[in-house]
Design a protein around this motif. Structure first.
Motif, short mmCIF file in Angstrom:
data_model
loop_
_atom_site.label_atom_id
_atom_site.label_comp_id
_atom_site.label_asym_id
_atom_site.label_seq_id
_atom_site.Cartn_x
_atom_site.Cartn_y
_atom_site.Cartn_z
N ILE A 296 0.76 -0.82 -0.06
CA ILE A 296 -0.03 -0.15 0.38
C ILE A 296 1.08 1.24 -0.20
O ILE A 296 1.65 1.08 0.64
N ASP A 297 0.85 2.19 -0.52
CA ASP A 297 1.53 3.69 -1.54
C ASP A 297 0.66 4.49 -1.40
O ASP A 297 -1.07 4.48 -0.87
N TYR A 298 1.16 5.63 -0.52
CA TYR A 298 0.40 7.33 -0.48
C TYR A 298 0.88 7.85 -1.59
O TYR A 298 1.92 8.32 -2.36
N GLU A 299 -0.31 9.08 -1.79
CA GLU A 299 0.21 9.94 -2.61
C GLU A 299 -0.35 11.22 -2.24
O GLU A 299 -1.90 11.38 -3.11
N VAL A 300 -0.31 11.84 -2.08
CA VAL A 300 -0.50 13.58 -1.57
C VAL A 300 -1.59 14.52 -2.67
O VAL A 300 -0.06 14.25 -3.63
N GLU A 301 -2.24 15.09 -2.53
CA GLU A 301 -2.32 15.32 -4.49
C GLU A 301 -3.44 16.64 -4.10
O GLU A 301 -4.32 16.38 -3.67
#
Length: 299
Positions: free
Chosen positions: A142-147
């Motif tokens: 599981i990965d994170y991506e702030v957008e």
């Protein structure tokens, strides 16, 4: 102005957030003073919220005294818990992120010449403080991506770049949580980004009137206090006017549509070895002038 969807005494409502006071004014109180029917949801409010109504609300806040609820007494929800349509997403829209994925399995070795669009289900989107399910039976990557998320404010098709801002209601934060092994297995991004709870959103919508255009905002993500992503939206490969104009060619954008504009370098997939999320990890997504969206991975 900042707008929130929140639960107070078991009832979900929409309100205006007074960030300097850490309080929320229920929209029903403001609309009552304006002698207008109160919108039941954020989507209904966005449908109504033309420039005239926003000015009326600003004037009402300056003239009247309203009930103020302390934020500590409410549960902040995703601003739009149930989007009308899938979120519209951009892949590889920061040059540094595009470069960090070169050579990775399942990735492209080219810098995008045109926007890479895909969609993401949020049914519902989760809010600030909510738990992200780990789905351990199908993923351990599981990965994170702030957008930065752009909220469309009115319907439009074939929108000109120079008119793009007129079609924006405001901005919020989305953490584009992704199961990287599922992305790789399927050869595309939809499934791996649409698992339940994989769309934290919020904490508020910042109305476009408080953010300068073109949009140049600092953006950051921390994992357990460690800064992993740090950039500024001025580093978009495709800026917001381009995105809105390009998307709307032959395809109607609708009020309430959510466009998430890509993530900068520093995702877990970009490290050697990988730094994927683990049970109990706390993810803080920050964007200047909007706030911080904090969530935790299920333990």
């Amino acid at each position: 102005m900042y707008f929130a969807t929140y639960k107070y005494k078991g009832i979900e409502e929409v309100g205006v957030v007074l960030k300097d006071k850490n309080t929320i004014i229920p929209m029903r109180e403001i609309f009552k003073s304006l002698d207008k029917k109160t919108p039941a949801t954020m989507l209904e409010f966005i449908d109504l919220a033309d420039d005239e109504l926003i000015d009326d609300i600003k004037n009402a806040l300056g003239k009247n005294t309203y009930e103020e609820i302390e934020k500590e007494k409410v549960k902040i929800c995703a601003p739009i818990p149930y989007p009308r349509r899938n979120l519209i997403c951009l892949g590889k829209n920061y040059l540094d992120h595009a470069k960090e994925t070169i050579g990775l399995p399942g990735g492209s070795d080219e810098i995008p010449k045109f926007p890479i669009y895909f969609s993401k289900i949020a049914d519902p989107a989760i809010g600030d403080g909510d738990i992200i399910k780990k789905h351990s039976e199908i993923t351990d990557k599981i990965d994170y991506e702030v957008e930065l998320a752009v909220i469309i404010g009115r319907d439009g098709i074939n929108i000109k770049r120079e008119e793009a801002e007129k079609y924006i209601f405001g901005y919020t934060i989305v953490n584009d949580i992704s199961a990287r092994n599922i992305q790789r297995k399927h050869g595309q991004w939809f499934k791996g980004k649409s698992l339940d709870t994989f769309c934290p959103m919020g904490p508020y919508i910042a109305h476009k009137s408080i953010i300068d255009f073109p949009v140049e905002l600092d953006i950051m993500c921390k994992i357990n206090g460690e800064v992993r992503q740090s950039s500024n939206t001025k580093h978009f490969i495709f800026d917001i006017p381009y995105i809105i104009s390009d998307l709307s060619k032959g395809m109607k954008l609708k009020a309430g549509d959510i466009i998430i504009t890509g993530t900068p370098a520093g995702v877990g997939l970009g490290f050697k070895p990988f730094k994927f999320l683990k049970p109990g990890d706390v993810i803080e997504c920050y964007i200047e002038k909007i706030g911080t969206l904090t969530n935790k991975i299920e333990e």
